[in-house]
Design a protein around this motif. Structure first.
Motif, mmCIF file in Angstrom:
data_model
loop_
_atom_site.group_PDB
_atom_site.id
_atom_site.type_symbol
_atom_site.label_atom_id
_atom_site.label_comp_id
_atom_site.label_asym_id
_atom_site.label_seq_id
_atom_site.Cartn_x
_atom_site.Cartn_y
_atom_site.Cartn_z
ATOM 1 N N VAL A 97 -17.962 14.930 -19.283
ATOM 2 C CA VAL A 97 -17.732 15.024 -17.835
ATOM 3 C C VAL A 97 -18.101 13.711 -17.162
ATOM 4 N N VAL A 98 -17.276 13.287 -16.200
ATOM 5 C CA VAL A 98 -17.686 12.235 -15.260
ATOM 6 C C VAL A 98 -17.703 12.857 -13.882
ATOM 7 N N HIS A 99 -18.609 12.365 -13.036
ATOM 8 C CA HIS A 99 -18.843 13.032 -11.749
ATOM 9 C C HIS A 99 -19.198 12.014 -10.687
ATOM 10 N N ASN A 100 -18.578 12.146 -9.519
ATOM 11 C CA ASN A 100 -19.020 11.405 -8.340
ATOM 12 C C ASN A 100 -19.418 12.442 -7.301
ATOM 13 N N GLY A 101 -20.634 12.328 -6.784
ATOM 14 C CA GLY A 101 -21.089 13.295 -5.773
ATOM 15 C C GLY A 101 -22.508 13.728 -6.093
ATOM 16 N N ILE A 102 -22.936 14.773 -5.441
ATOM 17 C CA ILE A 102 -24.296 15.263 -5.676
ATOM 18 C C ILE A 102 -24.261 16.783 -5.802
ATOM 19 N N ILE A 103 -24.784 17.297 -6.893
ATOM 20 C CA ILE A 103 -24.858 18.751 -7.064
ATOM 21 C C ILE A 103 -26.192 19.202 -6.456
ATOM 22 N N GLU A 104 -26.102 19.844 -5.305
ATOM 23 C CA GLU A 104 -27.334 20.145 -4.566
ATOM 24 C C GLU A 104 -28.173 21.240 -5.227
ATOM 25 N N ASN A 105 -27.514 22.161 -5.927
ATOM 26 C CA ASN A 105 -28.293 23.237 -6.569
ATOM 27 C C ASN A 105 -28.520 22.970 -8.064
ATOM 28 N N TYR A 106 -28.540 21.675 -8.434
ATOM 29 C CA TYR A 106 -28.636 21.371 -9.862
ATOM 30 C C TYR A 106 -29.964 21.842 -10.467
ATOM 31 N N ALA A 107 -31.044 21.786 -9.654
ATOM 32 C CA ALA A 107 -32.356 22.135 -10.219
ATOM 33 C C ALA A 107 -32.362 23.616 -10.630
ATOM 34 N N GLU A 108 -31.781 24.430 -9.752
ATOM 35 C CA GLU A 108 -31.683 25.872 -10.024
ATOM 36 C C GLU A 108 -30.858 26.134 -11.296
ATOM 37 N N ILE A 109 -29.682 25.468 -11.376
ATOM 38 C CA ILE A 109 -28.811 25.678 -12.542
ATOM 39 C C ILE A 109 -29.509 25.164 -13.803
ATOM 40 N N LYS A 110 -30.194 24.043 -13.636
ATOM 41 C CA LYS A 110 -30.866 23.442 -14.803
ATOM 42 C C LYS A 110 -31.914 24.402 -15.366
ATOM 43 N N SER A 111 -32.708 24.995 -14.467
ATOM 44 C CA SER A 111 -33.755 25.853 -15.033
ATOM 45 C C SER A 111 -33.137 27.111 -15.634
ATOM 46 N N TRP A 112 -32.037 27.583 -15.053
ATOM 47 C CA TRP A 112 -31.350 28.732 -15.655
ATOM 48 C C TRP A 112 -30.848 28.378 -17.060
ATOM 49 N N LEU A 113 -30.254 27.190 -17.190
ATOM 50 C CA LEU A 113 -29.732 26.768 -18.496
ATOM 51 C C LEU A 113 -30.876 26.546 -19.493
ATOM 52 N N GLN A 114 -31.974 25.978 -18.982
ATOM 53 C CA GLN A 114 -33.126 25.757 -19.876
ATOM 54 C C GLN A 114 -33.645 27.093 -20.409
ATOM 55 N N ASN A 115 -33.599 28.117 -19.539
ATOM 56 C CA ASN A 115 -34.014 29.450 -19.997
ATOM 57 C C ASN A 115 -33.076 30.005 -21.065
ATOM 58 N N GLN A 116 -31.831 29.493 -21.079
ATOM 59 C CA GLN A 116 -30.879 29.897 -22.130
ATOM 60 C C GLN A 116 -31.080 29.065 -23.391
ATOM 61 N N GLY A 117 -32.017 28.122 -23.351
ATOM 62 C CA GLY A 117 -32.305 27.298 -24.529
ATOM 63 C C GLY A 117 -31.657 25.921 -24.524
ATOM 64 N N VAL A 118 -30.996 25.554 -23.444
ATOM 65 C CA VAL A 118 -30.345 24.233 -23.426
ATOM 66 C C VAL A 118 -31.405 23.145 -23.256
ATOM 67 N N VAL A 119 -31.308 22.113 -24.082
ATOM 68 C CA VAL A 119 -32.241 20.988 -23.964
ATOM 69 C C VAL A 119 -31.517 19.841 -23.260
ATOM 70 N N PHE A 120 -32.097 19.384 -22.165
ATOM 71 C CA PHE A 120 -31.463 18.318 -21.380
ATOM 72 C C PHE A 120 -31.905 16.945 -21.886
#
Ligand code: AGP
Length: 601
Positions: A97-120
């Motif tokens: 993925v390439v992205h221009n912009g800002i994902i404002e709810n990224y922290a929320e999504i990140k912690s949800w994904l981390q709870n699914q076992g995703v390592v960032f």
């Protein structure tokens, strides 16, 4: 602000992507990267630095795929580094993925994904998109189009996205919300980019995507959809601009483009309110010292007024080149606020190091993630102005002001010097500044006509009181920098103490009049200079016509709280400097003798 590009066709994608990125380097240049589908795999190459660093990195490699995406970065989340560069991928590297912009709810999504076992791996907001795509890809029986739509549904904020999936060697998917995106139609090949210049070498037939639209680029066609998956039919647009004009989005100069970007930049910066989390130590601060250079120093002068008004903490403001040499009194109980668009100004950095050596805590306001200042400060607030290319600062200044107000209000909140109701009132007003700024920009022709009549005055004075005095300083600097006109600024009350001796009929005096309780006093000052032959303009928030009989012309700006008026009253002054510069045959983007970033003493 970043730039994204994409290509799908039958020739080697890499040089096409690199050339397209070069056309977008004005959008950001702290790191760059590409992802190319080469045979069976997605090859990602990315690094910190300008596009030439990326070119050097891949110079000895043969990457021969015929489809890919690319990115040039202006860091917002995570400092410029190889790992924070785009493209970002899912864990297995099968989706990029390439992205221009800002994902404002990224922290929320990140912690949800981390709870699914995703390592960032990175600190970027973009990486959440790659992992979320992967999640939905699995849930939709590996349908990448559906996975993109489902992912978009979760994203809050702004994005222009390009998505490449190893299992779909026939398509690139792109999507837009609140960030520009254009797709270009070629012959057996198609293109995408954040801006037209990325495509112009190959095609002039384009679709400008609207918010909430998605496009699927195949080799032989481009399909357009809403982000709900409904098909759209639209005729392409024929671009007939020349390349140089297109890089500036159709504006003749970067400075004009940047003046126009202020409403958005102000709103984006205001949205940081919830992210500003001052350290507890701010509760005990006994004195604030603000230091900066040039325009940033003027933002500091406004900051002093705002801090003292909202928090009652004593504030000292000094130009960095003076501060570093004047053996200042520093203490551990001082909070030291440093303002710098570039974060690289030599005098400003020297002042920071001096204050640090005395134990002061440093809070930096800068526009450049990863700059020296951002690394050396204890706390950083980033203005959301996007890259400022023109030497004369415009959107960096107004966003610095927005940060200063928010900082002063936050401090008032944590120290209890402002009631909740007052705080809410101030925040509600700050939220309106962007649209008020837009009104001013929309009325620019009035200033253009005024400048056409006044541009060859050889003396221009700006005057005002309180916040208006700070704006006078900045207004005079703008005119000096790009029109090369001798301009000065005065606290209006100082006029009679000397400067009025300079006033004659070759002088233009611009009065900034937004402080309601001082309107009458300023009207008297205007009369004093008019009597001595000066031409006069008032930039004012007064809508009652109070100044109409005193000045030659008035430029009325939308009303706001007196304290917040600098974010608005400076815009007509920026426009005036710009139009005078043009009338005088100068290049406002590259004024003589000046550099954008003053990294030497
Ligand atoms: C602004 O128009 C000027 N080009 C200049 O005064 C500038 O603000 C100053 O050099 C400070 O730069 P900085 O914000 O990058 O530290």
């Amino acid at each position: 602000m970043c730039g994204i590009v994409g290509y799908i066709g039958n020739t080697n994608a890499t040089p096409i992507l690199i050339n397209a990125l070069k056309k977008l380097e004005y959008r950001g240049y702290d790191s760059a990267g590409i992802a190319v589908l080469d045979k069976e795999d997605i090859v990602v190459r990315k690094c910190k630095g300008m596009i030439k660093s990326l070119e050097a990195k891949i110079a000895d490699e043969v990457i021969s795929g015929t489809m890919g995406i690319g990115h040039t970065r202006w860091a917002t989340h995570g400092e410029p580094s190889d790992v924070n560069s785009h493209p970002q991928t899912n864990v297995s590297g099968t989706i990029a993925v390439v992205h221009n912009g800002i994902i404002e709810n990224y922290a929320e999504i990140k912690s949800w994904l981390q709870n699914q076992g995703v390592v960032f791996r990175s600190e970027t907001d973009t990486e959440v998109i790659a992992h979320l795509l992967n999640y939905h890809y699995e849930k939709t029986q590996k349908d990448i189009f559906k996975a993109v739509l489902k992912t978009l549904n979760h994203l809050e904020g702004s994005y222009a996205l390009g998505v490449l999936c190893k299992d779909f060697p026939d398509r690139i998917i792109v999507a837009r919300k609140d960030s520009p995106l254009v797709v270009g139609l070629g012959n057996g090949e198609n293109f995408m980019g954040s801006d037209v210049p990325a495509l112009l070498e190959h095609t002039r037939e384009v679709h400008f995507l609207n918010d909430h639209e998605v496009a699927v680029l195949y080799r032989d066609r481009i399909d357009l959809f809403t982000d709900k998956g409904e098909k759209l039919i639209r005729k392409p647009f024929h671009v007939d601009w020349d390349i140089a004009a297109a890089e500036k989005n159709g504006y003749e100069h970067f400075m004009m483009k940047e003046i126009h970007e202020q409403p958005k930049a102000l709103l984006d910066t205001f949205k940081l309110w919830n992210e500003i989390d001052l350290k507890d130590s701010w509760k005990d601060v006994q004195r604030i010292v603000i230091t900066a250079c040039g325009t940033a120093y003027h933002a500091g002068v406004v900051g002093k007024y705002a801090f003292e008004q909202f928090t009652r903490i004593p504030v000292e403001v000094d130009v960095a080149s003076e501060y570093r040499y004047r053996n200042p009194v520093c203490s551990k109980n001082d909070a030291f606020i440093v303002i710098s668009q570039s974060g690289e100004t030599a005098d400003t950095l020297a002042a920071v190091r001096l204050a640090k050596s005395h134990g002061s805590r440093i809070l930096a306001i800068t526009n450049c993630v990863g700059s020296t200042l951002s690394r050396e400060a204890d706390e950083v607030i980033y203005t959301r102005a996007g890259p400022e290319i023109a030497v004369a600062s415009t959107k960096a200044f107004t966003t610095q002001l927005m940060c200063m107000y928010m900082l002063a209000l936050k401090t008032a909140e944590i120290r209890g010097t402002m009631s909740k109701t007052e705080l809410e009132k101030n925040l509600t007003e700050l939220a309106t500044i962007s649209e008020k700024a837009q009104e001013i920009v929309d009325n620019k022709e009035t200033i253009q006509k005024f400048a056409a009549r006044q541009f060859n005055k050889n003396k221009v004075f700006f005057m005002g009181r309180l916040y208006d005095y700070a704006v006078s300083l900045e207004s005079a600097l703008k005119l000096k920098e790009i029109a090369y006109t001798h301009s000065e600024s005065f606290a209006a009350g100082e006029l009679k103490h000397g400067p009025i001796a300079l006033v004659d009929n070759s002088t233009l005096v611009v009065a900034i009049a937004t402080q309601k309780k001082l309107y009458e006093k300023l009207a008297s000052n205007i009369k004093e200079v008019a009597t001595r032959g000066a031409s006069t303009l008032a930039i004012t928030t007064d809508h009652s016509g109070l100044f109409d009989n005193t000045v030659d012309e008035t430029f009325v700006i939308p009303e706001t709280f007196d304290a917040f008026s600098p974010m608005l009253s400076v815009i007509p002054a920026q426009l005036f400097a710009y139009y005078c510069s043009i009338q005088r045959g100068n290049n406002p983007d590259k004024p003589r003798n000046l550099a954008k970033s003053v990294t030497v003493e």
